[in-house]
Design a protein around this motif. Structure first.
Motif, short mmCIF file in Angstrom:
data_model
loop_
_atom_site.label_atom_id
_atom_site.label_comp_id
_atom_site.label_asym_id
_atom_site.label_seq_id
_atom_site.Cartn_x
_atom_site.Cartn_y
_atom_site.Cartn_z
N ARG A 142 0.82 -1.20 0.00
CA ARG A 142 0.00 0.00 0.00
C ARG A 142 0.86 1.26 0.00
NH1 ARG A 142 -2.71 -0.93 4.30
NH2 ARG A 142 -4.73 -1.47 3.45
N ALA A 143 1.97 1.25 0.75
CA ALA A 143 2.71 2.48 0.98
C ALA A 143 3.77 2.76 -0.06
CB ALA A 143 3.37 2.42 2.36
N ASN A 144 4.18 1.78 -0.84
CA ASN A 144 5.29 1.99 -1.75
C ASN A 144 4.98 1.49 -3.15
OD1 ASN A 144 7.73 2.70 0.19
ND2 ASN A 144 6.51 1.10 1.16
N PRO A 145 5.04 2.38 -4.13
CA PRO A 145 4.86 1.92 -5.50
C PRO A 145 6.10 1.17 -5.97
CG PRO A 145 5.44 4.22 -5.48
CD PRO A 145 5.28 3.81 -4.05
N LEU A 146 6.03 0.60 -7.16
CA LEU A 146 7.13 -0.20 -7.67
C LEU A 146 8.17 0.64 -8.38
CD1 LEU A 146 4.99 -3.16 -9.06
CD2 LEU A 146 6.02 -2.89 -6.81
N VAL B 3 12.71 2.62 12.02
CA VAL B 3 12.56 2.79 10.57
C VAL B 3 12.08 1.48 9.97
CG1 VAL B 3 13.70 3.38 8.41
CG2 VAL B 3 14.39 4.50 10.53
N ASN B 4 10.96 1.54 9.25
CA ASN B 4 10.42 0.34 8.62
C ASN B 4 9.87 0.70 7.25
OD1 ASN B 4 10.35 -1.80 10.95
ND2 ASN B 4 9.56 0.09 11.85
N GLY B 5 10.02 -0.21 6.30
CA GLY B 5 9.46 0.03 4.97
C GLY B 5 10.39 -0.44 3.88
N ARG B 6 10.10 -0.02 2.69
CA ARG B 6 10.88 -0.39 1.51
C ARG B 6 11.55 0.88 0.96
NH1 ARG B 6 8.10 -4.04 -3.05
NH2 ARG B 6 8.08 -5.44 -1.25
N PHE B 7 12.87 0.82 0.79
CA PHE B 7 13.63 1.99 0.41
C PHE B 7 14.63 1.65 -0.69
CE2 PHE B 7 12.60 2.36 4.97
CZ PHE B 7 11.74 3.46 4.90
N LYS B 8 15.30 2.70 -1.16
CA LYS B 8 16.33 2.57 -2.19
C LYS B 8 17.63 3.14 -1.63
CE LYS B 8 17.62 2.34 -6.73
NZ LYS B 8 17.52 1.19 -7.62
N THR B 9 18.73 2.39 -1.77
CA THR B 9 20.00 2.88 -1.27
C THR B 9 20.55 4.00 -2.14
OG1 THR B 9 21.29 1.27 -2.55
CG2 THR B 9 20.57 0.61 -0.36
N LEU B 10 21.38 4.85 -1.56
CA LEU B 10 22.12 5.83 -2.34
C LEU B 10 23.20 5.10 -3.12
CD1 LEU B 10 20.74 7.65 -0.16
CD2 LEU B 10 22.69 9.18 -0.39
N LYS B 11 23.54 5.65 -4.27
CA LYS B 11 24.53 5.01 -5.13
C LYS B 11 25.92 5.45 -4.72
CE LYS B 11 25.73 4.25 -9.98
NZ LYS B 11 25.44 4.64 -11.39
N LEU B 12 26.74 4.49 -4.33
CA LEU B 12 28.10 4.77 -3.87
C LEU B 12 29.07 4.43 -4.99
CD1 LEU B 12 29.61 5.63 -1.26
CD2 LEU B 12 29.95 3.21 -0.80
N GLU B 13 29.83 5.41 -5.44
CA GLU B 13 30.78 5.19 -6.52
C GLU B 13 32.21 5.27 -6.00
OE1 GLU B 13 29.98 7.94 -9.68
OE2 GLU B 13 28.38 6.68 -10.50
N ASP B 14 33.11 4.56 -6.69
CA ASP B 14 34.52 4.55 -6.27
C ASP B 14 35.12 5.94 -6.31
OD1 ASP B 14 34.37 1.85 -5.92
OD2 ASP B 14 35.18 1.35 -7.90
N SER B 15 34.58 6.80 -7.16
CA SER B 15 35.15 8.13 -7.32
C SER B 15 34.62 9.13 -6.30
CB SER B 15 34.84 8.66 -8.73
OG SER B 15 33.44 8.72 -8.94
N ASP B 16 33.76 8.69 -5.37
CA ASP B 16 33.21 9.61 -4.38
C ASP B 16 34.32 10.29 -3.59
OD1 ASP B 16 30.51 9.76 -4.67
OD2 ASP B 16 30.06 8.07 -3.37
#
Length: 442
Positions: free
Chosen positions: A72-76, A318-331
């Motif tokens: 219900r709370a998170n679209p695809l 914290v509960n739910g479905r999330f997306k991680t931040l993108k970590l790059e080698d060049s950070d």
């Protein structure tokens, strides 16, 4: 649902008015049709999924309440992503968080934070390529970014693939050896018991949590990547010994400032003892192999996740479905952390030295450190050779490539970075950005 009906009704009325004024019934119909799925996306409900459908799905397919809430709370579809460095520069965790970290983004692109003082011991799980290592490093780096002092990290990475990069950090004790890990855990148990005695012997009422301690004690994060490899050891006695020590730390350590972060691709009771897994307060789970692994992690539907970086989070806060931040080698954040975490409190330094002394071969590591410390103190030090090299090369602005400098002076990456900082303080170089140096005075 009331908000949805009001907004949907308003957009439909606007569409009809436009149709009447401009005599364009087809456009009015199209606007009315398109507004509905767009509206549902904005409100966070997948297209075509009404509350009636949700009830039917739960009744007919037997979804658990957690699965139903996630649906219900998170679209695809997520609204994009953020690079890790970009995310941290925009980060604004709540002021009352003691040990803030960045969890990731919700489906609208909003930053989600957690407080490790509440998250406590956690399991990070996910198949290869689904974002587990990315999230684990993001957790470590964001905790270092927000709280560069008074946290030390004890890291174990048996494959030496990712966490080994943190070996050069002054607030980190690193091992890739099972026997060394056993020695470190022994020392950590001693530290834990000392803290228990310290808290109990206070003049006022016995303190039960590090957050209530009037003095400053360093927090200790124990980070083990591919922890399931412990169960694969041929020597079952060593395996059992390590699991027993980890379980003791899990049972007693969380109120004493000792937090365990265990990561694996294979979250099963065969690979991680069930009693130990039950002591993990929080779970960050990317796509896993099957429903059994999802159940072991105490989350629903992790085996149905499709995209790298998507995860199901279950914790106290914290509960739910999330997306991680993108970590790059060049950070560039890595270089910032390397500098900021070098400014530890004396208590943190003492604790790092104490733990390091338990590692096998510490004398050799100490000798190597003495050589590095001597790098810039001798009359004919590398700083003089570095200055001569720059002058003889006629570099009037850009430095030569790092690979050339390292080859000329026989340096490691870390030594080169320290050399550049020393040259900057002496006026040989000047900053030209967060990590870029240029020759000055030419």
């Amino acid at each position: 649902m009331r908000k949805e009906f009001i907004l949907y009704g308003a957009t439909t009325i606007v569409a009809l008015i436009l149709s009447y004024i401009f005599k364009l019934p087809k456009i009015a119909y199209l606007l009315s049709f398109v507004s509905y799925p767009l509206l549902r996306y904005y409100l966070g409900v997948p297209i075509g999924l009404t509350n009636d459908t949700l009830k039917l799905t739960q009744d007919q397919l037997g979804l658990t309440p957690n699965q139903l809430e996630l649906t219900r709370a998170n679209p695809l579809i997520y609204k994009g992503t953020k690079l890790f460095e970009e995310g941290l520069t925009q980060a604004n965790p709540p002021a009352n968080f003691l040990l803030p970290i960045v969890v990731g983004l919700d489906y609208k692109g909003k930053m989600i934070y957690a407080d490790m003082a509440d998250v406590l011991n956690c399991l990070v799980a996910g198949l290869q390529g689904m974002g587990k290592s990315n999230f684990l490093e993001g957790l470590i780096q964001s905790s270092m970014y927000f709280r560069p002092q008074d946290i030390i990290y004890v890291m174990a990475d048996f494959k030496k693939l990712g966490l080994v990069d943190y070996n050069k950090f002054s607030n980190t004790v690193f091992t890739h050896d099972y026997e060394e890990l056993g020695h470190l855990l022994d020392e950590l148990i001693k530290i834990m018991n000392e803290r228990i005695s310290l808290f109990s012997n206070q003049e006022r009422k016995a303190i039960k949590n590090i957050k209530d301690y009037p003095g400053k004690l360093p927090w200790i994060f124990i980070v083990i990547d591919e922890v399931a490899d412990i169960s694969s050891l041929r020597d079952s006695k060593t395996s059992d010994m390590l699991w027993d020590k980890l379980e003791e730390l899990l049972r007693k350590g969380r109120a004493l400032g000792i937090i365990l972060i265990l990561a694996t691709q294979r979250p099963t009771a065969t690979n991680i003892p069930g009693d130990l897994g039950a002591l993990l307060d929080s779970r960050f789970v990317m796509r896993v192999k099957n429903a059994n692994e999802s159940r072991y992690c105490h989350v629903d539907g992790a085996h149905t996740l499709k995209n790298p970086g998507e995860m199901v989070v279950e914790s106290r806060t914290v509960n739910g479905r999330f997306k991680t931040l993108k970590l790059e080698d060049s950070d560039r954040i890595y270089d910032q952390l390397l500098e900021s975490t070098s400014k530890q409190s004396k208590a943190s330094y003492d604790l790092v030295d104490r733990l390091s002394s338990r590692l096998r071969g510490f004398e050799e590591k100490g000798a190597e450190k003495a050589i590095i410390d001597d790098l810039f103190s001798t009359p004919q030090s590398l700083i003089e050779a570095f200055k001569t090299l720059l002058e003889s090369g006629g570099y009037d602005y850009e430095l030569p490539p790092n690979s050339n400098l390292k080859a000329e002076l026989n340096l490691t990456d870390w030594q080169l970075s320290q050399l550049k900082k020393e040259a900057e303080s002496l006026g040989i170089l000047k900053k030209a950005g967060l990590t870029k140096y240029v020759v000055s005075g030419q």
